[in-house]
Design an enzyme around this catalytic site. Structure first.
Site, short mmCIF file in Angstrom:
data_model
loop_
_atom_site.label_atom_id
_atom_site.label_comp_id
_atom_site.label_asym_id
_atom_site.label_seq_id
_atom_site.Cartn_x
_atom_site.Cartn_y
_atom_site.Cartn_z
N GLY A 36 0.81 -1.22 0.00
CA GLY A 36 0.00 0.00 0.00
C GLY A 36 0.84 1.26 0.00
O GLY A 36 1.92 1.32 -0.60
N VAL A 37 0.34 2.25 0.70
CA VAL A 37 0.99 3.55 0.69
C VAL A 37 2.38 3.47 1.35
O VAL A 37 3.32 4.16 0.95
CB VAL A 37 0.07 4.61 1.35
CG1 VAL A 37 -0.05 4.44 2.85
CG2 VAL A 37 0.54 6.01 1.00
N ASP A 38 2.51 2.59 2.35
CA ASP A 38 3.79 2.38 3.03
C ASP A 38 4.87 1.94 2.03
O ASP A 38 5.97 2.51 1.98
CB ASP A 38 3.55 1.31 4.11
CG ASP A 38 4.69 1.17 5.10
OD1 ASP A 38 5.62 1.98 5.06
OD2 ASP A 38 4.62 0.23 5.91
N VAL B 18 -5.52 -2.09 3.76
CA VAL B 18 -5.35 -3.44 4.29
C VAL B 18 -5.89 -3.56 5.73
O VAL B 18 -6.38 -4.63 6.12
CB VAL B 18 -3.85 -3.83 4.25
CG1 VAL B 18 -3.58 -5.14 4.97
CG2 VAL B 18 -3.38 -3.94 2.82
P1 ADP Z 1 -3.53 0.65 6.09
O1 ADP Z 1 -2.67 -0.56 6.36
O2 ADP Z 1 -3.36 1.73 7.15
O3 ADP Z 1 -4.95 0.30 5.84
P2 ADP Z 1 -2.95 0.96 3.19
O4 ADP Z 1 -1.68 1.46 2.60
O5 ADP Z 1 -3.32 -0.47 2.97
O6 ADP Z 1 -2.87 1.31 4.78
O7 ADP Z 1 -4.14 1.86 2.70
C1 ADP Z 1 -4.37 3.17 3.14
C2 ADP Z 1 -4.89 4.02 1.99
O8 ADP Z 1 -3.78 4.45 1.20
C3 ADP Z 1 -5.83 3.28 1.03
O9 ADP Z 1 -6.96 4.13 0.81
C4 ADP Z 1 -4.99 3.16 -0.25
O10 ADP Z 1 -5.79 3.21 -1.41
C5 ADP Z 1 -4.13 4.39 -0.15
N1 ADP Z 1 -2.90 4.45 -0.98
C6 ADP Z 1 -2.16 3.46 -1.51
N2 ADP Z 1 -1.09 3.95 -2.20
C7 ADP Z 1 -1.17 5.32 -2.08
C8 ADP Z 1 -0.40 6.42 -2.56
N3 ADP Z 1 0.71 6.25 -3.30
N4 ADP Z 1 -0.80 7.69 -2.24
C9 ADP Z 1 -1.89 7.91 -1.47
N5 ADP Z 1 -2.67 6.91 -0.99
C10 ADP Z 1 -2.32 5.64 -1.29
#
Ligand code: ADP
Length: 184
Positions: free
Chosen positions: A39-41, A131
């Protein structure tokens, strides 16, 4: 991009990629090990380069792990953002495990960390709404409440919610409008 004025500060809601942010700091929805992930991480670590993981390792050596609701700050390395504020949102189970309070604390502690480090502009993802399974409408309402509150207190000059998908953008924008109308 939609922009709302809140006392002396601004709240933005925009569709986009957090790794391309021009803000001074971006918030990472991290895991307690600050180990990178999906994901964003994963996107933030990829864009920042390996030095970010090294900085995270040093923090974990000191604190063991980052509890949900807390936040820490590192440099942004190869990102255009100067700083990354790492927080851990709650994993959503049934809504009766303190998820809302933990998510509120995550947003609040990111804003306080920004304030304490002299950061004026900070961009957030939809913490826990991927996630970690937080229901989108409810997660958006929490984000709106926490950011409006922090901006009313002028903890930063501008906070923006940077949403990756159109549906997420639509839901977060509505939540911000609802929150601002409720506060009138
Ligand atoms: P968590 O584990 O906290 O749920 P995720 O990364 O799985 O974190 O998802 C958090 C949000 O970040 C989701 O809405 C996802 O669509 C979004 N996301 C994923 N990639 C990016 C990005 N590059 N920029 C901004 N938001 C993103």
């Amino acid at each position: 991009m939609e922009r709302f004025s809140i006392k002396e500060a601004w709240l933005g809601v925009t569709l986009g990629d957090l790794t391309q942010s021009g803000a001074q700091a971006i918030v990472n929805a991290a895991n307690p090990q600050l180990a990178g992930g999906g994901g964003v991480d994963g996107a933030i670590h990829q864009a920042a380069g390996p030095e970010l993981l090294q900085a995270c390792r040093e923090i974990i050596q000191d604190i063991g792990e980052l509890p949900a609701g807390e936040a820490v700050i590192t440099p942004g390395f190869n990102l255009s953002a100067e700083w990354v504020i790492h927080t851990v949102g709650p994993i959503y189970r049934d809504g009766a495990q303190g998820e809302r309070e933990t998510l509120l604390r995550a947003y609040r502690n990111c804003l306080k960390t920004a304030r304490d480090n002299g950061v004026a502009t900070v961009d957030f993802p939809a913490i826990s709404c991927g996630v970690y399974g937080y229901p989108l409408e409810e997660g958006a309402a929490v984000a709106a409440a926490a950011l409006v509150e922090g901006l009313e207190m002028a903890w930063v000059r501008e906070a923006r919610l940077v949403l990756f998908k159109q549906r997420t953008f639509d839901v977060f924008l509505q939540a911000v409008k609802n929150r601002l109308e409720a506060g009138l």
